[in-house]
Enzyme design. Structure first.
Site, PDB file in Angstrom:
ATOM      1  N   ARG A 357       0.817  -1.105   0.045  1.00  0.00           N
ATOM      2  CA  ARG A 357      -0.036  -0.062  -0.146  1.00  0.00           C
ATOM      3  C   ARG A 357       0.946   1.239  -0.016  1.00  0.00           C
ATOM      4  O   ARG A 357       0.388   2.305  -0.768  1.00  0.00           O
ATOM      5  CB  ARG A 357      -0.983   0.009   1.267  1.00  0.00           C
ATOM      6  CG  ARG A 357      -2.196  -1.081   0.892  1.00  0.00           C
ATOM      7  CD  ARG A 357      -2.718  -1.293   2.347  1.00  0.00           C
ATOM      8  NE  ARG A 357      -3.978  -2.180   2.362  1.00  0.00           N
ATOM      9  CZ  ARG A 357      -4.909  -2.310   3.006  1.00  0.00           C
ATOM     10  NH1 ARG A 357      -4.744  -1.857   4.359  1.00  0.00           N
ATOM     11  NH2 ARG A 357      -5.730  -3.296   2.856  1.00  0.00           N
ATOM     12  N   LEU A 468      -8.643  -6.100  12.004  1.00  0.00           N
ATOM     13  CA  LEU A 468      -9.694  -6.717  12.856  1.00  0.00           C
ATOM     14  C   LEU A 468      -8.994  -7.815  13.858  1.00  0.00           C
ATOM     15  O   LEU A 468      -9.730  -7.699  14.904  1.00  0.00           O
ATOM     16  CB  LEU A 468     -10.342  -7.625  11.795  1.00  0.00           C
ATOM     17  CG  LEU A 468     -11.275  -6.712  10.831  1.00  0.00           C
ATOM     18  CD1 LEU A 468     -12.104  -7.445   9.909  1.00  0.00           C
ATOM     19  CD2 LEU A 468     -12.391  -5.777  11.361  1.00  0.00           C
TER      20      LEU A 468
END
Lengths: 664, 249
Positions: A357, A468
């Site tokens: 990213r 998460l």
């Protein structure tokens, strides 16, 4: 050799002078108890040494948990199950709405069931490397170990994980790893985990072990005798400001990415709870570490309220390009092949469009800054499926990405099957947060932190599908051990009285803070300041940073803050539902937060992962870490003289030796 | 674009409400309905007037916070789409759009367009969960759930809790919401032990909080999660099963 290649550089005098006016260097701090136990066994050993509270004594303790996302709901439910009195707070009208709900891709777990070579050690290696060696190694080991039962638990409380046809749990791969360890529920993994966690929380509410305060926002932390003793909160419907005391306080209040205004975060996500705890003495770690997601939708109008994320899985088949000629406004489909620059494929032949990213975001920004951006505002790059559709047929692309294409059409009104998508880097996940030790405790005894509000695990960069996981692990399987360990020593002491002077003082401060905002009586609403602050940060403390830009950023933030405190207008009354007042308080904190982010980015004179200082790059343009000088987490304390004090937690890497990230 | 927004204004649950007309200029067709409200609010604040209160958060259609009634229809003109993903391109330039809160007897107005939907959580509190404590779960691979059943559970679990189904229902019933949750949990192997108790209690609270269902089906048209009408049949099925079985599971 140019200056950019040397790694260490001499700070220019102007930069050093600005820094010295803003910060001093404090002592080193330790995040864990020194031990001879190997990293892989550290968690087992620590659990063995944690003090316990007997079941009959647990109800004598009250714990406040702020935030009901994956970390907060899990922690409140788990402590409630154990028998503690829990006071849970959320500014939402229902716990299910916390922003964990929006995560799409999946949750990693090092179950290693397949024969693809996964293991705890490999999980730790991927996580440490993904974090560009700026995370705490033993924390990553704990994350790996607890990831196994997190999946079992979330499945058991109702998250319908994807299953193979034979009935076993299904997995897929995710960026930054070469094994398949991501568990998922279509593109709604966060939602399903969050709904399951909030149901577990409501079960405890029904049992009476958790008292849930909805539409209530934390305004301040109460500190008594140097310990966290409670919070001050505002009822968002009535406007009433009240104090709540407890034996311990847990902040699970999410990340601060909304400081950029246009971010992928929910509109109400904010930094207020963490920042006000920071004002009361909690150190803030690595605030400069923000992840920019490369496949956000570009800003299309001045009034756009946020950026929407497109799954990065699109980069599996989409090709990223810009026109070679700056300012080329032709319809993309009419631009011939030889006039297109597939810059990621050109620069990173091995990973191509699937570079991590931070690399993809930086490359896109370089193209946009060089004038080759596309779209009406020239602020995007193309993500083109023409070749994939030609090769595989429209039907296959529809099956793979149909829902994402619909989402794109819905957001932009354009058909990505015909016209290339436009994407741009957007502020996404905060990797900095309140500093915490191995037991998740901040520098204020009794104040714990979980999930994105903390700084752990991920360091300078981060793996998708680990967030998460970290929120679930913190909530269900870390804090429920660490908080009782702290409480055990407090047996016999009552929770602080509501009429204690510290409580009254914090209440007065909070009420005064509201009055201070409303008394300005200026002309501009809080959103106007927030939008300007966001633009300023994208420009000065965004995908790429340099010393000069950051110094200028600090001065601009200070000027904007001055304007805010002299020209803010808060419309409406303080004694009722007033969203302008809520926003005003948050923007006031964002302004201070932005200054701290720029300061940390200016101070950290190296590149690491998402923190990219253009002064520090390898000849090929990759981030150049400086392990000799910067192998530590910065933990900022607010000093009495208004300057910040930088404490350092040195980071050791034993099981994963230091190496340079390479994705070519 | 130029739009006249006719907006319900109400200071609090205790006060009377009324409509007021506002002229919104300079909005584009790419604006979402909520961004149009953002712009209007900026305009109102700069004129020293009270901005319009409304709930919203993720603005990606997943958190369920937003929900307004647009020209009499919960969420707005585009079917199965939440308010935050409704765009101005659905309206003709120069038209008048009426915005009001989700209407239902059990939704109190908090202020302007924001309402209190806590009744939905009281239904979950009555049994919409699995009674399994942290650390006590068996290996998730030890029980099998076929691919089809997992997908079915997920279809039912997709509800975002926005409450539009209740607002769209002429009876004000929450049966689509209740049925989806009952069928989701009834499909998961680990949560079956309390299946009958759950059905009994959730249906009881849903009837107290909201109304009975007459199968109008208007809930389905507005549901942003695409919960199918078969979820409504699930309410009766799970309730009947509980009565016939007479046991907790």
């Amino acid at each position: 050799m140019t200056l950019a290649d040397t790694g260490t550089r001499v700070r220019p005098a102007a930069e050093a002078q600005l820094l010295d006016g803003l910060r001093t260097i404090g002592s080193d701090i330790a995040g864990m108890i020194p031990s001879d136990v190997p990293a892989a066994e550290f968690w087992t050993d620590r659990k063995l040494h944690y003090k316990l509270v007997s079941p009959l004594n647990r109800r004598k303790f009250t714990v406040i948990v702020v935030g009901t996302g994956l970390a907060g709901a899990g922690c409140a439910a788990a402590l409630g199950e154990l028998g503690y009195n829990v006071e849970a707070f959320t500014f939402h009208d229902a716990p299910r709405r916390a922003h964990s709900v929006a995560a799409q891709g999946g949750i990693n777990a090092a179950r290693g069931r397949k024969v693809d070579g996964d293991s705890l050690a490999r999980f730790v290696k991927d996580t440490i490397k993904g974090g560009d060696f700026r995370a705490r190694e033993v924390d990553a080991w704990r994350l790996a170990e607890e990831s196994i039962r997190v999946i079992d638990h979330m499945d058991a409380i109702g998250a319908p994980f994807a299953r193979e046809y034979g009935g076993q749990l299904a997995t897929r791969s995710f960026g930054g790893v070469q094994v398949s360890r991501t568990y998922y529920t279509r593109g709604q993994t966060g939602q399903q985990l969050q709904v399951a966690a909030s149901q577990a929380l409501l079960r405890q509410v029904a049992r009476g072990s958790v008292n849930l305060h909805t539409r209530t926002e934390m305004l301040d932390l109460i500190v008594e005798d140097g310990r966290a003793a409670g919070i001050v909160a505002r009822n968002l419907i009535t406007g009433e400001i009240t104090a709540h005391t407890a034996h311990a306080v847990v902040l699970a209040t999410g990340g601060y990415g909304n400081v950029f205004f246009k971010s992928t975060l929910a509109k109400n996500s904010n930094v207020t709870a963490a920042f006000r705890a920071h004002r009361r003495g909690a150190y803030f770690a690595n605030p400069a570490f923000i992840q920019f997601h490369p496949t956000s939708l570009p800003v299309s109008s001045e009034w756009q309220s946020k950026t929407i994320l497109m799954s990065e899985s699109l980069r599996n088949d989409g090709r990223i390009w810009v026109p070679k000629t700056p300012g080329d406004t032709r319809d993309p489909n009419t631009i011939p092949e030889e006039e297109r620059d597939y810059y990621l494929e050109r620069r990173y032949p091995a990973f191509g469009n699937l570079t991590p990213r931070d690399v993809a975001s930086r490359a896109a920004r370089d193209e946009i800054v060089a004038g080759r951006g596309v779209g009406p505002l020239k602020n995007a790059v193309y993500l083109d499926f023409r070749d994939a559709i030609g090769r595989l047929g429209r039907k296959v692309i529809e099956e793979r990405y149909g829902n994402l294409f619909e989402m794109y059409t819905d957001a932009t009104g354009e058909d990505p099957y015909v016209v290339p998508m436009r994407i741009a880097p957007g502020a996404h996940f905060a990797m900095g947060g309140l500093w915490n030790d191995y037991d998740q405790m901040t520098s204020i005894p009794g104040l714990f932190v979980g999930g994105e509000a903390g700084w752990g695990y991920h360091g300078a960069n981060r793996l998708g599908a680990n967030s998460l996981l970290s929120a679930c692990v913190d909530g269900w399987f870390t804090l429920p051990y660490a908080v009782p360990h702290y409480l055990a020593d407090l047996l016999g002491s009552p929770k602080p009285a509501l009429d204690a002077p510290e409580v009254a003082g914090a209440l007065d401060d909070a009420r005064g803070g509201v009055e201070r905002l409303t008394a300005i009586g200026g002309t501009q609403g809080p959103d106007r300041f927030h939008r300007r602050l966001g633009d300023l940060l994208y420009q000065h403390c965004g995908v790429s940073r340099d010393g000069e830009l950051l110094a200028e950023g600090i001065r601009s933030v200070q000027a904007l803050r001055e304007e805010f405190w002299s020209d803010l207008r808060v419309q409406g009354q303080t004694d009722g539902f007033n969203q302008e007042l809520e926003r005003a308080g948050r923007v006031a904190d964002y302004l201070d937060m932005a200054e701290l982010m720029c300061l940390d980015a200016l101070d950290r004179d190296e590149s690491c992962g998402a923190h990219f200082r253009t002064e520090h790059q390898h000849p090929d343009g990759e981030a150049k870490r400086d392990d000799e000088n910067w192998r530590f987490a910065s933990a900022w304390e607010r000093g009495a003289d208004g300057r910040y004090i930088r404490h350092q937690e040195p980071l050791e890497f034993v099981s994963v030796p230091l190496e340079t990230r390479n994705y070519k | 674009m130029k739009l006249t927004l006719q907006i319900w204004r109400q200071d609090s649950a205790a006060s009377e409400g009324h409509y007021e007309d506002y002229l919104l200029v300079g909005a584009g067709p790419e604006f979402t309905l909520l961004e149009a409200l953002d712009k209007l609010n900026d305009q109102l604040v700069s004129e020293g007037k009270e901005p319009v209160a409304f709930d919203s958060d993720c603005r990606e259609g997943i958190c369920g916070s937003c929900g307004i009634t647009v020209d009499g229809r919960p969420h707005g003109p585009v079917e199965k789409t939440p308010s935050c993903r409704q765009h101005l391109r659905s309206f003709a330039d120069g038209s008048t759009v009426r915005l009001e809160p989700f209407r239902n007897g059990s939704y109190r107005v908090v202020r302007d367009l924001a309402v209190d939907r806590s009744g939905l959580d009281r239904i979950i509190k009555a049994g919409g969960y699995a009674s399994i404590d942290a650390g006590t779960a068996p290996d998730a691979d030890a029980h099998h759930l076929t691919h089809e059943k997992a997908e079915y559970a997920l279809d039912m679990a997709a509800c975002i809790g926005c409450g539009a189904c209740v607002a769209a229902c002429p009876n004000g019933s929450a049966n689509l919401y209740v049925g989806a949750k009952l069928l989701h949990l009834a499909t998961m192997p680990s949560t079956k032990a309390e299946r009958s108790t759950r059905a009994k209690e959730m249906v009881r609270v849903a009837e107290e909080e909201f109304g009975p269902c007459s199968l109008y089906g208007e809930c389905v048209d507005v549901c942003p999660a695409g919960i199918p009408i078969t979820a409504i049949a699930g309410v009766n099925r799970e309730k009947l099963r509980q009565v016939l079985r007479g046991m907790a599971d």
